[in-house]
Design a protein around this motif. Sequence first.
Motif, PDB file in Angstrom:
ATOM      1  N   ASN A  12       0.759  -0.893  -0.160  1.00  0.00           N
ATOM      2  CA  ASN A  12      -0.160  -0.074  -0.633  1.00  0.00           C
ATOM      3  C   ASN A  12       0.814   1.525  -0.034  1.00  0.00           C
ATOM      4  O   ASN A  12       0.549   1.915  -0.878  1.00  0.00           O
ATOM      5  N   ILE A  13       1.828   0.808   0.576  1.00  0.00           N
ATOM      6  CA  ILE A  13       2.430   2.711   0.701  1.00  0.00           C
ATOM      7  C   ILE A  13       2.972   2.508  -0.348  1.00  0.00           C
ATOM      8  O   ILE A  13       3.022   3.582  -1.240  1.00  0.00           O
ATOM      9  N   LYS A  19       1.167   6.169  -6.448  1.00  0.00           N
ATOM     10  CA  LYS A  19      -0.194   7.296  -7.639  1.00  0.00           C
ATOM     11  C   LYS A  19       0.065   8.706  -7.228  1.00  0.00           C
ATOM     12  O   LYS A  19       0.187   9.958  -8.108  1.00  0.00           O
ATOM     13  N   LYS A  20       1.269   8.889  -6.793  1.00  0.00           N
ATOM     14  CA  LYS A  20       1.377  10.646  -6.088  1.00  0.00           C
ATOM     15  C   LYS A  20       3.034  10.932  -6.955  1.00  0.00           C
ATOM     16  O   LYS A  20       3.257  12.085  -7.148  1.00  0.00           O
ATOM     17  N   ASP A  21       3.552  10.098  -7.682  1.00  0.00           N
ATOM     18  CA  ASP A  21       4.056  10.385  -8.772  1.00  0.00           C
ATOM     19  C   ASP A  21       5.564  10.678  -8.580  1.00  0.00           C
ATOM     20  O   ASP A  21       6.359  11.296  -8.621  1.00  0.00           O
ATOM     21  N   LEU A  22       5.932  10.081  -6.939  1.00  0.00           N
ATOM     22  CA  LEU A  22       6.901  10.320  -5.999  1.00  0.00           C
ATOM     23  C   LEU A  22       8.207   8.733  -6.727  1.00  0.00           C
ATOM     24  O   LEU A  22       7.847   7.907  -6.383  1.00  0.00           O
ATOM     25  N   ARG A  58       2.263  10.506   6.351  1.00  0.00           N
ATOM     26  CA  ARG A  58       2.597  12.284   5.888  1.00  0.00           C
ATOM     27  C   ARG A  58       2.628  12.018   5.029  1.00  0.00           C
ATOM     28  O   ARG A  58       3.287  12.908   3.962  1.00  0.00           O
ATOM     29  N   ALA A  59       3.754  11.989   4.216  1.00  0.00           N
ATOM     30  CA  ALA A  59       5.217  12.322   3.311  1.00  0.00           C
ATOM     31  C   ALA A  59       4.794  11.808   2.472  1.00  0.00           C
ATOM     32  O   ALA A  59       4.842  13.167   0.739  1.00  0.00           O
ATOM     33  N   LEU A  60       3.530  10.873   2.226  1.00  0.00           N
ATOM     34  CA  LEU A  60       2.527  10.500   0.872  1.00  0.00           C
ATOM     35  C   LEU A  60       1.587  11.419   0.738  1.00  0.00           C
ATOM     36  O   LEU A  60       1.293  11.662   0.404  1.00  0.00           O
ATOM     37  N   GLY A  61       1.423  12.212   2.275  1.00  0.00           N
ATOM     38  CA  GLY A  61       0.510  12.850   1.407  1.00  0.00           C
ATOM     39  C   GLY A  61      -1.304  11.885   1.286  1.00  0.00           C
ATOM     40  O   GLY A  61      -2.257  12.641   1.169  1.00  0.00           O
ATOM     41  N   THR A  62      -1.183  11.420   2.469  1.00  0.00           N
ATOM     42  CA  THR A  62      -2.534  10.838   2.609  1.00  0.00           C
ATOM     43  C   THR A  62      -2.739   9.912   3.380  1.00  0.00           C
ATOM     44  O   THR A  62      -2.139  10.402   5.064  1.00  0.00           O
ATOM     45  N   ILE A  67      -3.523   2.728   3.843  1.00  0.00           N
ATOM     46  CA  ILE A  67      -1.929   2.382   4.122  1.00  0.00           C
ATOM     47  C   ILE A  67      -2.074   1.061   4.874  1.00  0.00           C
ATOM     48  O   ILE A  67      -1.587  -0.053   4.344  1.00  0.00           O
ATOM     49  N   ILE A  68      -2.863   1.440   5.823  1.00  0.00           N
ATOM     50  CA  ILE A  68      -3.639   0.443   6.993  1.00  0.00           C
ATOM     51  C   ILE A  68      -4.514  -1.366   6.740  1.00  0.00           C
ATOM     52  O   ILE A  68      -5.934  -0.033   6.925  1.00  0.00           O
ATOM     53  N   PRO A  69      -4.096  -1.662   6.353  1.00  0.00           N
ATOM     54  CA  PRO A  69      -5.535  -2.515   5.742  1.00  0.00           C
ATOM     55  C   PRO A  69      -6.304  -2.944   7.489  1.00  0.00           C
ATOM     56  O   PRO A  69      -6.302  -2.678   8.624  1.00  0.00           O
TER      57      PRO A  69
END
Length: 70
Positions: A12-13, A19-22, A58-62, A67-69
Motif C-alpha cells: 500500500n505504501i 499514485k503521487k508520482d514520487l 505524512r510524507a505521502l500526503g495520504t 495504508i493500514i488494512p
Amino acid sequence: EDKKINLEICNNIREARLKKDLTQQEVAKRAGLDSNSYAKIERGEAKPFGVTLVKIIRALGTKSSDIIPD
C-alpha cells in the motif's frame, strides 16, 4: 497472518507513492528516512512501525486508512 499484514502495508505504501508520482528518495527525504531503509520497507524486508509509519504516511500526503488494512 502478521507477515501478510506487513506485506499489505508495504504494498500500500508503494502504491500510494506511485499514485503521487514520487520517487523512493523523495518520500524517504520527506519522512526523514535513509533511502535504503525506505526501499527495504517497500520491498517488505523491513517493518514500518509507529513513528516511522506515521512519517511515511505524512510524507505521502495520504490517510492511514489508505495504508493500514482493515
